[in-house]
Design a protein around this motif. Structure first.
Motif, PDB file in Angstrom:
ATOM      1  N   GLU A 164      16.818 -45.265  -2.897  1.00  0.00           N
ATOM      2  CA  GLU A 164      17.147 -45.673  -4.256  1.00  0.00           C
ATOM      3  C   GLU A 164      18.641 -45.987  -4.369  1.00  0.00           C
ATOM      4  O   GLU A 164      19.459 -45.339  -3.726  1.00  0.00           O
ATOM      5  CB  GLU A 164      16.837 -44.556  -5.251  1.00  0.00           C
ATOM      6  N   ASN A 165      18.963 -46.977  -5.185  1.00  0.00           N
ATOM      7  CA  ASN A 165      20.353 -47.266  -5.547  1.00  0.00           C
ATOM      8  C   ASN A 165      20.407 -47.501  -7.046  1.00  0.00           C
ATOM      9  O   ASN A 165      19.468 -48.068  -7.621  1.00  0.00           O
ATOM     10  CB  ASN A 165      20.872 -48.521  -4.828  1.00  0.00           C
ATOM     11  N   TRP A 166      21.494 -47.071  -7.676  1.00  0.00           N
ATOM     12  CA  TRP A 166      21.616 -47.329  -9.097  1.00  0.00           C
ATOM     13  C   TRP A 166      23.079 -47.376  -9.525  1.00  0.00           C
ATOM     14  O   TRP A 166      23.965 -46.840  -8.861  1.00  0.00           O
ATOM     15  CB  TRP A 166      20.858 -46.294  -9.928  1.00  0.00           C
ATOM     16  N   GLU A 167      23.293 -48.070 -10.636  1.00  0.00           N
ATOM     17  CA  GLU A 167      24.605 -48.151 -11.262  1.00  0.00           C
ATOM     18  C   GLU A 167      24.688 -47.086 -12.351  1.00  0.00           C
ATOM     19  O   GLU A 167      23.723 -46.852 -13.075  1.00  0.00           O
ATOM     20  CB  GLU A 167      24.795 -49.541 -11.882  1.00  0.00           C
ATOM     21  N   PHE A 168      25.830 -46.434 -12.455  1.00  0.00           N
ATOM     22  CA  PHE A 168      26.013 -45.450 -13.516  1.00  0.00           C
ATOM     23  C   PHE A 168      27.446 -45.521 -14.035  1.00  0.00           C
ATOM     24  O   PHE A 168      28.309 -46.179 -13.437  1.00  0.00           O
ATOM     25  CB  PHE A 168      25.679 -44.037 -13.030  1.00  0.00           C
ATOM     26  N   TYR A 196      28.413 -46.929  -8.274  1.00  0.00           N
ATOM     27  CA  TYR A 196      27.096 -47.098  -7.668  1.00  0.00           C
ATOM     28  C   TYR A 196      26.854 -45.947  -6.701  1.00  0.00           C
ATOM     29  O   TYR A 196      27.777 -45.495  -6.012  1.00  0.00           O
ATOM     30  CB  TYR A 196      27.012 -48.431  -6.920  1.00  0.00           C
ATOM     31  N   THR A 197      25.633 -45.487  -6.654  1.00  0.00           N
ATOM     32  CA  THR A 197      25.289 -44.417  -5.726  1.00  0.00           C
ATOM     33  C   THR A 197      23.863 -44.606  -5.246  1.00  0.00           C
ATOM     34  O   THR A 197      23.166 -45.552  -5.657  1.00  0.00           O
ATOM     35  CB  THR A 197      25.474 -43.033  -6.374  1.00  0.00           C
ATOM     36  N   ASN A 198      23.406 -43.715  -4.367  1.00  0.00           N
ATOM     37  CA  ASN A 198      22.083 -43.877  -3.776  1.00  0.00           C
ATOM     38  C   ASN A 198      21.496 -42.524  -3.424  1.00  0.00           C
ATOM     39  O   ASN A 198      22.182 -41.510  -3.407  1.00  0.00           O
ATOM     40  CB  ASN A 198      22.156 -44.763  -2.519  1.00  0.00           C
ATOM     41  N   ASP A 199      20.219 -42.551  -3.097  1.00  0.00           N
ATOM     42  CA  ASP A 199      19.520 -41.352  -2.656  1.00  0.00           C
ATOM     43  C   ASP A 199      18.335 -41.792  -1.800  1.00  0.00           C
ATOM     44  O   ASP A 199      17.897 -42.951  -1.875  1.00  0.00           O
ATOM     45  CB  ASP A 199      19.035 -40.533  -3.850  1.00  0.00           C
ATOM     46  N   VAL A 200      17.843 -40.884  -0.987  1.00  0.00           N
ATOM     47  CA  VAL A 200      16.661 -41.160  -0.170  1.00  0.00           C
ATOM     48  C   VAL A 200      15.561 -40.183  -0.551  1.00  0.00           C
ATOM     49  O   VAL A 200      15.823 -39.103  -1.085  1.00  0.00           O
ATOM     50  CB  VAL A 200      16.968 -41.051   1.339  1.00  0.00           C
ATOM     51  N   GLU A 235      21.148 -50.202 -14.271  1.00  0.00           N
ATOM     52  CA  GLU A 235      20.400 -50.991 -13.292  1.00  0.00           C
ATOM     53  C   GLU A 235      19.995 -50.090 -12.131  1.00  0.00           C
ATOM     54  O   GLU A 235      20.802 -49.286 -11.651  1.00  0.00           O
ATOM     55  CB  GLU A 235      21.240 -52.167 -12.791  1.00  0.00           C
ATOM     56  N   TYR A 236      18.761 -50.252 -11.682  1.00  0.00           N
ATOM     57  CA  TYR A 236      18.188 -49.381 -10.652  1.00  0.00           C
ATOM     58  C   TYR A 236      17.380 -50.242  -9.691  1.00  0.00           C
ATOM     59  O   TYR A 236      16.737 -51.222 -10.099  1.00  0.00           O
ATOM     60  CB  TYR A 236      17.281 -48.346 -11.314  1.00  0.00           C
ATOM     61  N   THR A 237      17.402 -49.890  -8.411  1.00  0.00           N
ATOM     62  CA  THR A 237      16.564 -50.569  -7.434  1.00  0.00           C
ATOM     63  C   THR A 237      16.017 -49.560  -6.434  1.00  0.00           C
ATOM     64  O   THR A 237      16.659 -48.552  -6.125  1.00  0.00           O
ATOM     65  CB  THR A 237      17.327 -51.686  -6.701  1.00  0.00           C
ATOM     66  N   ILE A 238      14.827 -49.844  -5.942  1.00  0.00           N
ATOM     67  CA  ILE A 238      14.200 -48.993  -4.931  1.00  0.00           C
ATOM     68  C   ILE A 238      13.693 -49.881  -3.803  1.00  0.00           C
ATOM     69  O   ILE A 238      13.085 -50.930  -4.049  1.00  0.00           O
ATOM     70  CB  ILE A 238      13.049 -48.152  -5.536  1.00  0.00           C
ATOM     71  N   LEU A 239      14.005 -49.490  -2.584  1.00  0.00           N
ATOM     72  CA  LEU A 239      13.477 -50.155  -1.390  1.00  0.00           C
ATOM     73  C   LEU A 239      12.406 -49.253  -0.814  1.00  0.00           C
ATOM     74  O   LEU A 239      12.687 -48.139  -0.371  1.00  0.00           O
ATOM     75  CB  LEU A 239      14.587 -50.386  -0.354  1.00  0.00           C
TER      76      LEU A 239
END
Length: 388
Positions: A164-168, A196-200, A235-239
């Motif tokens: 996951e990645n998202w803007e905050f 921007y940050t991310n998580d798995v 804004e959020y995105t998931i791969l």
């Protein structure tokens, strides 16, 4: 009165005779090899992570295995070595394996040698779609789901993981910054309000069509995001990555999910030993945690924007407030700005100016803590290369 005294004595005796009990699972010295990852038979890279278990009483939570020799080996003894990178990760570029052969993982550490059983290459069908539903019951938020199917009717068992990645944004924007001698306006490059940050994924996501007449997976739940989550404030995105499994691999992950995610009440199933397919050659009785699969990997990405969602209000992860910091405070006219805001690396950051006159200069500033103003303590100002 004697009965009351006797009862009090009994209570005190029971309370003072307790002794702490540390079960073997907490204090034991057992250290078992843990193997994580999938052998990607296609053009994408393969990453295998090696670590060792730690007991619950340990202050260490990560115990990577370093300086091992790791390789993928075919049933014809063709060897594809992996290269150690960092933190127990062993990586290979696209292997482009012959899908008609079978493969195993070989691991050599300083003292032991391990190998997995030979397994066939599973062909993973494409992810048909990746979407989300707005959920209001029992919890409020969005449920991300995946659809897939296998026209050959052979896949049957699936596993997914994701990034996951998202803007905050910081709670308060900061218009000002200290240059070490005074408070000045920030430049655009000095902005610390958007990051921007991310998580798995840390949960195990499975799906199966084995009991269906057709190999179709419809709206399989991937992740639920509460409406208060900072992930969806902008804004959020998931791969999503999809893996086709054998029945044995699916059973392993089902047991692992039960042992790690579905325990905690008296009605849950008891923990069970995980039937992995990795063995220690030197010591067959040694427990090894993990299951090695070989498959192609399908991926799909989706973006979700706050404008697509109801007017939800996210909750900032810290309690924040702004305080007044003046150039001349109180009867003694103390220069709070010079004391609290001008020194470099100060944890208090000015946000906006206090200016009763027009035009400025301000008579002071509103200010708050770094965790409420500076988003870079939790993320990066640089968006990912795929960001829209």
């Amino acid at each position: 009165m004697k009965k009351v005294t006797l009862l009090m004595f009994m209570v005190i005796t029971v309370c003072t005779c307790r002794k702490p009990y540390a079960p073997p699972a907490i204090t034991g010295n057992g250290s078992h090899l843990v193997v994580e990852g999938v052998i990607n038979s296609g053009t994408d890279s393969t990453t295998i992570t090696l670590s060792r278990t730690v007991n619950l009483a340990s202050k260490t939570t990560v115990n990577p295995v370093l300086n091992a020799q790791v390789a993928v080996v075919s049933d014809q003894n063709v060897v594809f070595p992996l290269t150690e990178t960092a933190n127990g990760n062993y990586v290979s570029a696209g292997l482009n394996l012959d899908v008609t052969r079978q493969y195993r993982l070989s691991i050599k550490t300083a003292n032991e040698q391990y190998q997995s059983d030979l397994v066939p290459v599973n062909i993973t069908p494409p992810i048909d779609s990746l979407g989300f539903n707005i959920v209001n019951n029992p919890a409020i938020g969005i449920q991300i789901y995946a659809n897939t199917h296998d026209a050959s009717n052979t896949a049957k068992y699936f596993r997914w993981d994701y990034t996951e990645n998202w803007e905050f944004h910081a709670k308060y924007g900061s218009e000002y910054i200290s240059n070490g001698t005074a408070i000045v306006l920030r430049t655009t490059a000095q902005n610390i309000s958007t990051c921007y940050t991310n998580d798995v994924s840390s949960n195990i996501v499975l799906g199966s069509s084995a009991k269906l007449s057709q190999d179709v997976i419809y709206q399989n739940p991937i992740i639920f995001i509460p409406y208060t989550s900072e992930k969806i404030e902008s804004e959020y995105t998931i791969l999503l990555r999809q893996y086709a499994l054998t029945g044995e691999a699916y059973s392993f992950y089902q047991s692992l999910k039960t042992n790690t995610e579905q325990l905690g009440s008296i009605f849950d199933a008891e923990p069970s030993q995980l039937p992995g397919n990795i063995h220690c050659i030197n010591n067959p009785a040694e427990l090894v945690v993990g299951y090695v699969s070989v498959c192609t990997v399908s991926t799909k990405r989706v973006f979700i924007y706050n404008q697509q969602l109801p007017d939800w209000v996210t909750i900032y992860p810290y309690t924040c407030q702004q305080d007044t910091v003046l150039y001349c405070a109180g009867n003694s006219c103390i220069n709070e700005v010079q004391q609290e805001l001008v020194p470099l690396n100060n944890p208090t950051i000015p946000t906006t100016g206090i200016c009763p006159c027009n035009p400025p200069p301000p008579v002071g500033y509103l200010a708050s803590s770094q965790q409420c103003v500076d988003c870079t303590i939790r993320g990066s100002k640089t968006p990912p290369p795929f960001w829209r």
